[in-house]
Design an enzyme around this catalytic site. Sequence first.
Site, short mmCIF file in Angstrom:
data_model
loop_
_atom_site.label_atom_id
_atom_site.label_comp_id
_atom_site.label_asym_id
_atom_site.label_seq_id
_atom_site.Cartn_x
_atom_site.Cartn_y
_atom_site.Cartn_z
N ASN A 155 27.20 -23.17 38.20
CA ASN A 155 28.35 -22.72 37.26
C ASN A 155 28.23 -23.56 36.28
O ASN A 155 28.89 -25.01 36.10
CB ASN A 155 29.47 -23.03 37.85
CG ASN A 155 30.88 -22.58 37.28
OD1 ASN A 155 30.84 -22.56 36.02
ND2 ASN A 155 31.80 -22.34 38.04
N CYS A 210 32.75 -22.75 33.60
CA CYS A 210 34.34 -22.70 33.48
C CYS A 210 34.98 -23.44 32.24
O CYS A 210 34.67 -24.55 32.08
CB CYS A 210 34.72 -23.51 34.98
SG CYS A 210 36.24 -23.54 34.90
N ASN A 262 31.24 -15.72 32.21
CA ASN A 262 32.40 -16.41 32.66
C ASN A 262 33.38 -15.92 31.90
O ASN A 262 33.38 -15.36 30.89
CB ASN A 262 32.09 -17.92 32.95
CG ASN A 262 33.10 -18.69 33.76
OD1 ASN A 262 34.22 -18.15 33.87
ND2 ASN A 262 32.66 -19.34 34.77
N CYS A 319 45.54 21.89 19.67
CA CYS A 319 46.33 20.76 18.76
C CYS A 319 47.91 21.05 19.25
O CYS A 319 48.16 22.07 19.19
CB CYS A 319 46.22 20.72 17.43
SG CYS A 319 47.24 20.13 16.31
N CYS A 346 50.91 16.77 16.64
CA CYS A 346 51.66 15.46 16.76
C CYS A 346 51.54 14.54 15.19
O CYS A 346 52.16 13.72 14.92
CB CYS A 346 51.34 14.48 17.58
SG CYS A 346 49.60 14.00 17.60
N CYS A 396 46.52 12.29 13.80
CA CYS A 396 45.40 12.07 12.96
C CYS A 396 45.42 12.12 11.59
O CYS A 396 44.85 11.21 10.94
CB CYS A 396 44.27 13.59 13.23
SG CYS A 396 45.15 14.98 12.90
N CYS A 420 44.43 8.93 9.24
CA CYS A 420 43.42 8.88 8.38
C CYS A 420 43.89 8.47 6.95
O CYS A 420 43.09 8.05 6.30
CB CYS A 420 42.89 10.46 8.32
SG CYS A 420 41.71 11.02 7.25
N CYS A 448 36.50 13.60 3.68
CA CYS A 448 36.21 13.18 4.99
C CYS A 448 34.56 12.40 4.98
O CYS A 448 33.77 12.93 4.45
CB CYS A 448 35.94 14.17 5.94
SG CYS A 448 35.47 13.72 7.67
N CYS A 464 43.36 11.31 18.63
CA CYS A 464 43.98 12.38 19.01
C CYS A 464 44.21 12.09 20.35
O CYS A 464 43.16 11.92 21.22
CB CYS A 464 42.96 13.38 18.74
SG CYS A 464 43.79 14.99 19.32
C1 FMN Z 1 41.22 -16.83 38.86
C2 FMN Z 1 39.81 -16.91 38.31
C3 FMN Z 1 39.03 -18.00 39.06
C4 FMN Z 1 37.79 -18.20 38.83
N1 FMN Z 1 36.94 -19.06 39.23
C5 FMN Z 1 35.58 -19.25 38.84
C6 FMN Z 1 34.95 -20.19 39.77
O1 FMN Z 1 35.24 -20.90 40.33
N2 FMN Z 1 33.54 -20.25 39.35
C7 FMN Z 1 32.96 -19.43 38.17
O2 FMN Z 1 31.67 -19.54 38.22
N3 FMN Z 1 34.04 -18.65 37.74
C8 FMN Z 1 35.07 -18.23 38.04
N4 FMN Z 1 35.74 -17.18 37.58
C9 FMN Z 1 35.09 -16.53 36.69
C10 FMN Z 1 34.57 -15.12 37.33
O3 FMN Z 1 33.62 -15.38 38.30
C11 FMN Z 1 34.03 -14.10 36.05
O4 FMN Z 1 33.01 -14.62 35.97
C12 FMN Z 1 34.96 -13.69 34.97
O5 FMN Z 1 36.44 -13.65 35.63
C13 FMN Z 1 34.70 -12.28 34.70
O6 FMN Z 1 34.79 -11.33 35.62
P1 FMN Z 1 35.98 -10.22 35.80
O7 FMN Z 1 36.26 -9.49 34.60
O8 FMN Z 1 35.39 -9.30 36.66
O9 FMN Z 1 36.99 -10.93 36.32
C14 FMN Z 1 37.02 -17.21 37.84
C15 FMN Z 1 37.69 -16.14 37.44
C16 FMN Z 1 39.05 -15.94 37.67
C17 FMN Z 1 40.03 -14.75 36.98
S1 SF4 Z 2 46.00 14.11 16.49
FE1 SF4 Z 2 45.33 15.81 17.76
S2 SF4 Z 2 47.02 16.90 18.60
FE2 SF4 Z 2 47.81 15.51 16.88
S3 SF4 Z 2 48.10 16.86 15.15
FE3 SF4 Z 2 46.02 15.73 14.94
S4 SF4 Z 2 44.46 17.02 16.07
FE4 SF4 Z 2 46.51 17.77 16.47
#
Ligand code: FMN
Ligand code: SF4
Lengths: 431, 417
Positions: free
Chosen positions: B135, B138, B202, B345, B348, B351, B355, B378, B388
């Site tokens: 690691n 972190c 990470n 459509c 709403c 778009c 736009c 466009c 949309c």
């Molecule tokens: C609460 C928490 C604790 C974590 N602790 C570690 C850790 O101890 N070591 C590590 O390598 N990564 C740690 N991570 C990172 C995760 O392993 C991972 O890389 C990261 O959250 C992205 O993946 P995800 O989006 O699936 O969570 C931690 C993440 C979270 C949310």
């Molecule tokens: S965003 Fe989609 S549903 Fe809304 S007016 Fe435009 S085309 Fe119609």
Amino acid sequence: MSKVAKARYAAAAVPGFTHRTAMEEAARCLLCHDAPCSAACPAGTDPGRFIRSIRFRNPKGAAETVRENNVIGGSCAWVCPYDNFCEEACSRCGIDRPIEIGRLQRYVVEQEQVQKMKILKPPAKKKGVKVACVGAGPASLACAAELAKAGYAVTIFEAEEKAGGVLTYGITPARLPQGVVDQDVAAIRGLGVRFALHTRVGADISLDALREQGFAAFFLGAGLWKAQLPDIEGTDLAGVYAASGFLKTARESRGRTGLAGKRAVVVGGGDVAMDCATTAKLTGAAHVAVYYRRTLEEAPANMREIQYALSLGISIVTNFAPVRCVGADGKLQYVEFKGRDGNSSAQVAADAAVFAIGQAPQDMRQLADLSLTEKGTVKTRSGGKTNLPDVFAAGDVANGGKTVVEAVAEGKKAAAAICKRLDALHEGRGK
Amino acid sequence: MALRKDLSIDYLGVKCENPFFLSSSPVGGNYDMVAKSYEAGWAGVFFKTVGIFVADECSPRFDNNGKEGLPWVGFKNMEQISDKPTELNFEYMARLKRDYPDKVLVSTIMGSDEDEWKQLAKMSEQAGADLIEGNFSCPQMTSHAMGSDVGSSPDLVKRYCEAVTSVTKLPFIAKMTPNITNMNIPARAAVQGGAKGISAINTIKSITHIDPEHMTAMPVVDGKSSISGYSGAAIRPIALRFAAQLAQDEELKGVELSGIGGIETWRDALEFLLLGCRNLQVTTAIMQYGYRIVEDLISGLSHFMDERGYGRVEELLGRALPNIIPAEELNRDFRILPAFDYRKCVGCGRCYVSCFDGAHQAIDWDEKKRRPVLNDNCVGCHLCLNVCPVQACVTPGELRFKEGRQQGPVTMKTQYE
Ligand SMILES: Cc1cc2nc3c(=O)[nH]c(=O)nc-3n(C[C@H](O)[C@H](O)[C@H](O)COP(=O)(O)O)c2cc1C
Ligand code: SF4
Ligand SMILES: Cc1cc2nc3c(=O)[nH]c(=O)nc-3n(C[C@H](O)[C@H](O)[C@H](O)COP(=O)(O)OP(=O)(O)OC[C@H]3O[C@@H](n4cnc5c(N)ncnc54)[C@H](O)[C@@H]3O)c2cc1C
Ligand code: SF4
Ligand code: SF4
């Protein structure tokens, strides 16, 4: 002025989800630990699990969960009274409103079709033992699927031309499109289950004849199909129908009930009455009124179905019971009702009167020497066991008429009991 | 029956049942947690970083960043390495390897000098680890002799890699910090020091929110806070960028990559695979949803491979790399006009707003019909398509070549979810 919905007979009553809206709804799901929605599904469809799959962008996995747990999950998605089951149990009710589980299930089953998935396949290991299921309604379909998965050679015998039972011949297609039922039935065929349609067991072929053909066990899922008319004067008039026949004709004729522009009266307060009323309305009747002998509170119909009927402009009159049907030249002219208060009465002009006053089974003794209840339903113990060791029964014919999902649940349980019995017999023979 | 493909893949010579691993963090912090994750289907763990230094943590230590009702788009943590005694951690690892010999155990370590790195590497080997990860990344260590301060110094990275690889034959993986402009420099240093694999990323140094009540960042620790690591879905695009740059580096050819950062779904996982990462690590999504997410990672990837006819995960690796090219090499001869599906459509006007206010005033608003109408301004930027809210309502439409440019075949994406 209230806004009454105009719709066609077979047009879906509720629109479905797209990928995006399904994901939006799934994102509302709390992804509960011991999902109460799943615990509340009688058939074990496991909504908590399939919603999680939607949430994690795996609709195919979601479709597998539904199809494997509830072989007619497509139909259930459309007709389950969720507000009594999964959605009522949903934890999200504690925040605002439940997840739309039924509609998500519908989306999932639609994905199964769009993606051309074939989820259920015949098992590699066959047992070489034949089982017959009588009736192709939810109970039999579920039972047959479980037996086929366990390796049994299953044949479903169905009196009608198409499989589905009430799904095909009862519920209005606006609430349950035929395509959904057909997709479910295709999944069961995909397991290798055979269908002998147009074959009424007890009339076209006897149970004994099937025993001779080597069927080792029987499942009865015959439903409640006796035409029920009240014991009042005038029910022999043209224009008077029993609910089951009325709905069946409507579905078979794709909505040609001959009611266009006419007045219809529906008698009853259950889901069947609501379906008769909405069918009458959707097939063109100008005026439809439901008459129920008790109050709305006492009515067994699901509130969603009552609201759907009201949304179509159908009126519901409570506390009036039918006294007689009156006609001229053999044709119905009006139905006379008496108020529960003992004073009120009404004469309601009608071209058609549909009686949806509860359902009963056909004479089940024609099939076998079964023990029956007073109502004529088959007496069963756990797992659908009857007084005959090789005959099992479940669904409406045993429970007296509940829901599709409960018929599925009972059908699955009966399948387990049948497997247990046959496995035991087999072992006995092996010794 | 539910489709399950063989997702196995070799990583640094170790057979992994699938590419999905817990990344080093609290999700793999003791025996019971890792055992549960294995049962759920994870192929292996990068155990919570062990040092000789034992962390003393603050409380509270997390915050999350959301948008429009969706929490946890990004996640901030103020944790350091393991707060458990060094020996206990190795005891957990030894038991895990004994009870789950087919699961892959990676010991993630962090020393503050060469002796510590050596000592930790030896202890890892004794505990039965299959691989060792260093690691170097972190971002919130209380000592500057450890963590991302080390990781942004190529010399230190190389020296510590050498220290580890001098005492063990186990393949060594260097975990990189994204808090640096060019990650390839320390990555190359790690490889020169003997590392066989690079894992990235990470967490990213961040401040998620300033609390106007206490006039400090979140989370509030006795009225104060610190800059610390950001992770989760929001960082995936940044992680993918680093992955692509590492994978495209000729000097890093043959170095096995492990992708980390914001993986939640099989689609996210697939993106890292297509950039050449043969191992995938997850923390934040597990912290939010639990180990069970692996079920849909496995099932979803299986279905994708089945649908597209891929036999092995290996076949997916790096497929997108040839098509990620420098900006100056892109074909700029054409524009693709958006097509509006008036049946879809809902009127709403988003778009139109976007736009006008954020693009090229190329949409006129039909006030009567309340529908957008494209005009000649466009440029084909597709802001409208991005904004949309209705699925498949605005889609790529007509292809137009710029005046005087060479016309030729153009590959167009037409399906948007
Ligand atoms: C609460 C928490 C604790 C974590 N602790 C570690 C850790 O101890 N070591 C590590 O390598 N990564 C740690 N991570 C990172 C995760 O392993 C991972 O890389 C990261 O959250 C992205 O993946 P995800 O989006 O699936 O969570 C931690 C993440 C979270 C949310
Ligand atoms: S965003 Fe989609 S549903 Fe809304 S007016 Fe435009 S085309 Fe119609
Ligand atoms: C109009 C209506 C609306 C309903 N709406 C809902 C709803 O919205 N939601 C809900 O959950 N439930 C609803 N229900 C109840 C639900 O449909 C039933 O509980 C369910 O269909 C019972 O399934 P089953 O398999 O027991 O019987 P059925 O569905 O009745 O199937 C029995 C089948 O057996 C066949 N059969 C009978 N005897 C024989 C024989 N001797 N040989 C061969 N075949 C035979 C019949 O032709 C039929 O196909 C409704 C019921 C009705 C009538
Ligand atoms: S109970 Fe409701 S919120 Fe919880 S998992 Fe089921 S659908 Fe989601
Ligand atoms: S998540 Fe658990 S350990 Fe953390 S504060 Fe809440 S109860 Fe305590």
